[in-house]
Design an enzyme around this catalytic site. Structure first.
Site, mmCIF file in Angstrom:
data_model
loop_
_atom_site.group_PDB
_atom_site.id
_atom_site.type_symbol
_atom_site.label_atom_id
_atom_site.label_comp_id
_atom_site.label_asym_id
_atom_site.label_seq_id
_atom_site.Cartn_x
_atom_site.Cartn_y
_atom_site.Cartn_z
ATOM 1 C CD GLU A 127 17.854 -9.489 -4.289
ATOM 2 O OE1 GLU A 127 18.715 -9.545 -3.492
ATOM 3 O OE2 GLU A 127 18.234 -10.154 -5.374
ATOM 4 C CB SER A 139 0.596 4.257 -5.710
ATOM 5 O OG SER A 139 1.906 3.906 -6.271
ATOM 6 C CG ASN A 186 10.918 2.691 -17.640
ATOM 7 O OD1 ASN A 186 11.100 2.259 -16.654
ATOM 8 N ND2 ASN A 186 11.308 2.021 -18.788
ATOM 9 N N GLY A 240 0.830 -0.972 -0.193
ATOM 10 C CA GLY A 240 0.118 -0.178 -0.051
ATOM 11 C C GLY A 240 0.691 1.385 0.126
ATOM 12 C CB SER A 244 -0.237 -5.647 -7.833
ATOM 13 O OG SER A 244 0.097 -4.565 -8.608
#
Lengths: 378, 401
Positions: free
Chosen positions: B245, B129, B387, B127, B161
């Site tokens: 990671e 955004s 990006n 949780g 998601s």
């Protein structure tokens, strides 16, 4: 996987870096260009002193005993400085031909002289009608005079005008583009019937058109087995592609750092142009292309000594495509981010741009190697 | 310098391949091969199989069930697992929450949550955004008010998601709206999705599927012991999580899998009277992607190898290169697979296909999923830091602009 350099390799890289930083600024380079051969004989002597001209040769031949990684380290620095000397032609191309194709006697006669800086070589293989097809050789070699007689012409021979000895490919038998039937011959620049017309390439390095009219070559000057030289030619070209990859990385590094510096200092609308996000992102994209290109140049370097010819050729083609595309992007953006000044002869970035352009068109351009890879898709 | 895997690493890769081949349930394999997203039960089943093998908690220390792999081994495992293709480990559990708990959690928090996260007994979601806080995460507004031994959370999260599958959610909340810097008023909470006051609303993405959600918090009571790290220090945790990671970030295995899917389709369909795989233009696209994959693979080796030698624990800014180039590549591979599908990329007809014929029409199913992958993976250059944000990171951290 191992990306570390050995102590010896690091020392080598440091010594070339220092030499070029001390002696090969852009202004010095302009003076070198005006010398009779279009490059610096004094620098050539310094390369010899540092042992750079023998980097890939065995110690018994006065060499450093290095491999592709050592050549990469040197080429990267030469690329950064945009060096004009015939290192690629002599040490990498000619040297590899002798190293891989020559007899023990030929190696002993030639390689120490190259390492000392007293003998310059050129690889006279390409022909006007061959484009990038390595097996397309129309120059002929026929038996005669108790040896061989060469007739034909070689095109865009790098530093062919100043070489002392040329490694010339010629067809002994077979059809025009048959890989079988090609020989490599050592020919003195002063040999009767050999004529050279030197000129400047787009990047200000020198090359020559070489014509051969009844040039006699003794049996002792045939490299390897007459008629079976094609695998050696492929290895020479692959080694050249790897070395040019490192050179392209060096050139990209300089273009990147020049553009970065320019974006910090050039002010428009009251602030450095590098404070604009559009410029920052373009520089980030240049950085990404540079790093991807560096990865591909590394791939070429480690592939040169791969024992499997198919795997080697495939990786070399991948690398040529990859670093070629990176170099094209970085160099185009370097000019764009500089604006008008980047277009000028007096400013360095355009010179790097032209070196990248020449590298891309040497030994198969992007389209050539991509087509080669496409043919192998399974 | 040597870009090849060592014999030990090659043996490890073969071991991973063999394990996946022998243990991935056939029905999951088949669905994955056709390009379907794994179902909830597929993800759980596969992660539990891996966990039994000791491979699920791939980056965790051994004492918490990690396999003790090197960074190179982790990279190999992730790539092989994606390329298989097998369901990926649930990143919320394994690469996000796990390392956070190990770094910042109390003993009690670790004992309670780590084993269940590894075994996917708890499905976690993220949780972070909010409608008003996307790339600018620190502007988040979801508020947590302290009341005794509880926080009371109000606000909403978006793009969450798999929230509809989740048992728990790690949430960034604002605990001090008056902090001098926005980053200093944020805390990191673990929230049970069954808590009263939580509403999950599906967001259907352009592939027509339900991956994403909006999550609403309406006076949701969260016990104080569910806070990770100190109050108002949640930004440190978030930064650690986002920087931690990034080995899998290039998603090379997934790109490899998509190219393989495109080639398989191209062998089955005709173009100008010949199999599409023989078309020079198609082959050239494949060749270009193979070049790009090779370059990215070596760049990834370089980043992983450099990371293994770093001791400061900070992420390599060059991992932004992996994110950008990796997702661009992944998107190109999904384009190739969709284009190979040709007109079959258009229909949404899974149901009808099943009813129309007795035999499954695998070509049509794979084509439909090729389009689905293409559509959903437009998100790849958006999630995980767009990006454009990655280019900002490169500009600041590497280029110092």
């Amino acid at each position: 996987m191992d990306f570390d350099l050995s102590d010896d390799q690091r020392l080598l890289a440091d010594s070339v870096t220092r030499l070029m930083a001390d002696r090969y600024g852009f202004e010095a380079r302009k003076a070198f260009l005006k010398q009779p051969d279009g490059w610096s004989t004094e620098m050539w002597g310094r390369y010899a002193e540092l042992g750079l001209l023998g980097v890939p040769f065995a110690e018994e031949h006065g060499g450093f005993g290095g491999g592709a990684v050592e050549v990469m380290l040197v080429m990267q620095e030469l690329g950064r400085a945009l060096a004009l000397e015939p290192y690629l032609a002599t040490v990498v191309l000619g040297g590899t031909a002798v190293r891989l194709g020559g007899s023990a006697a030929q190696q002993a006669a030639i390689l120490p002289a190259v390492a000392e800086g007293t003998l310059k070589l050129a690889f006279a293989h390409g022909e006007r009608d061959a484009r990038y097809d390595l097996s397309d050789v129309q120059t002929t070699a026929k038996r005669g005079n108790g040896g061989w007689v060469l007739d034909g012409a070689k095109s865009v021979v790098f530093h062919g005008d100043s070489a002392d000895k040329l490694v010339v490919s010629a067809r002994i038998k077979g059809a025009r583009d048959d890989p079988d039937g090609i020989g490599l011959f050592l020919v003195d620049a002063g040999a009767q019937g050999l004529a050279r017309r030197g000129y400047t390439l787009r990047d200000e390095t020198r090359a020559a058109e070489v014509s051969l009219t009844h040039v006699a070559v003794a049996d002792g000057d045939v490299l390897g087995e007459a008629g079976a030289a094609f695998p050696v030619i492929e290895r020479v070209v692959e080694t050249g592609i790897a070395a040019m990859g490192a050179e392209a990385v060096g050139a990209m590094e300089t273009m990147q750092s020049m553009t970065l510096e320019y974006s910090r200092t050039r002010e428009q609308f009251g602030k450095p142009i590098g404070s604009n996000q559009v410029v920052q992102h373009r520089l980030s994209e240049m950085l990404m292309a540079l790093e991807q290109g560096r990865s591909m140049a590394m791939l070429a370097t480690v592939s040169v000594e791969d024992a499997d010819p198919a795997e080697r050729a495939r990786n070399i083609s991948m690398a040529k495509v990859g670093y070629g595309q990176s170099a094209r992007f970085v160099s185009q953006q370097a000019i764009q981010m500089h604006g008008g000044i980047g277009m000028t002869e007096e400013y360095a970035v355009g010179h790097y741009f032209r070196r990248a352009m020449v590298i891309e068109h040497t030994f198969g351009d992007t389209a050539f190697h991509l087509a080669r890879l496409a043919a192998q898709v399974e | 310098m040597d870009l090849r895997f060592t014999p030990e690493e090659l043996a490890f890769r073969d071991e991973v391949r063999a394990f996946i081949r022998d243990n991935l349930p056939a029905d999951i394999r088949e669905r994955m091969r056709l390009g379907y997203s794994p179902r909830k039960q597929d993800v759980i089943a596969w992660q539990r199989i891996l966990n039994r093998k000791g491979w699920a908690a791939l980056s965790w220390p051994k004492e918490w069930g990690g396999p003790g792999w090197s960074a190179v081994q982790r990279m190999i495992f992730i790539e092989e697992n994606q390329a298989a293709p097998a369901p990926e480990l649930l990143s919320f559990n394994i690469t996000m929450l796990g390392p956070v708990l190990i770094q910042f959690g109390t003993e009690e928090q670790k004992r309670r949550f780590l084993p269940r996260a590894a075994n996917l007994d708890d499905w976690w979601c993220q949780g972070f955004s909010e409608p008003g806080a996307g790339s600018d995460l620190a502007s988040l507004k979801t508020a947590a008010r302290r009341e005794g031994d509880h926080y009371v959370v109000n606000g909403s999260k978006i793009w969450t998601s798999t929230a509809h599958n989740a048992d728990w959610c790690f949430v960034l909340v604002r605990t001090n709206p008056n902090a001098a810097k926005r980053q200093e008023g944020i805390s990191f909470l673990l929230v049970d999705m069954k808590t009263p006051g939580i509403t999950v609303r599906p967001i259907i993405s352009i592939d027509g599927a339900h991956h994403l959600n909006e999550v609403f918090f309406d006076d949701v009571k969260v016990p104080v012991e569910m806070r990770i790290h100190e109050e108002n220090r949640g930004w440190d945790v978030a930064k650690f999580l986002l920087g931690n990671e990034r080995t899998g970030i290039a998603r090379l295995g997934k790109s490899r899998e998509r190219v393989a899917a495109a080639k398989e389709a191209a062998r089955a369909v005709r173009f100008n009277g010949k199999p599409l795989i023989e078309d020079p233009t198609f082959r050239q696209r494949v060749a270009q992607l193979e070049v790009d994959m090779k370059a990215l693979q070596i760049t990834q080796y370089r980043v992983v190898s450099a990371g293994a030698k770093k001791s400061d624990g900070r992420p390599d800014p060059l991992s932004s290169v992996l994110k950008v180039k990796g997702t661009e590549l992944l998107q190109s591979t999904t384009e190739l697979a969709m284009d190979a599908a040709g007109p079959l990329a258009m229909p949404i007809w899974a149901q009808e296909l099943a009813e129309m014929a007795n035999e499954p029409d695998m070509l049509a199913e794979a084509a439909e999923q090729a389009a689905g992958n293409y559509l959903f993976l437009r998100a790849a250059s958006i999630y995980g830091g767009t990006n454009e944000i990655q280019k900002n990171i490169l500009s600041k951290a590497v280029l110092r602009l």
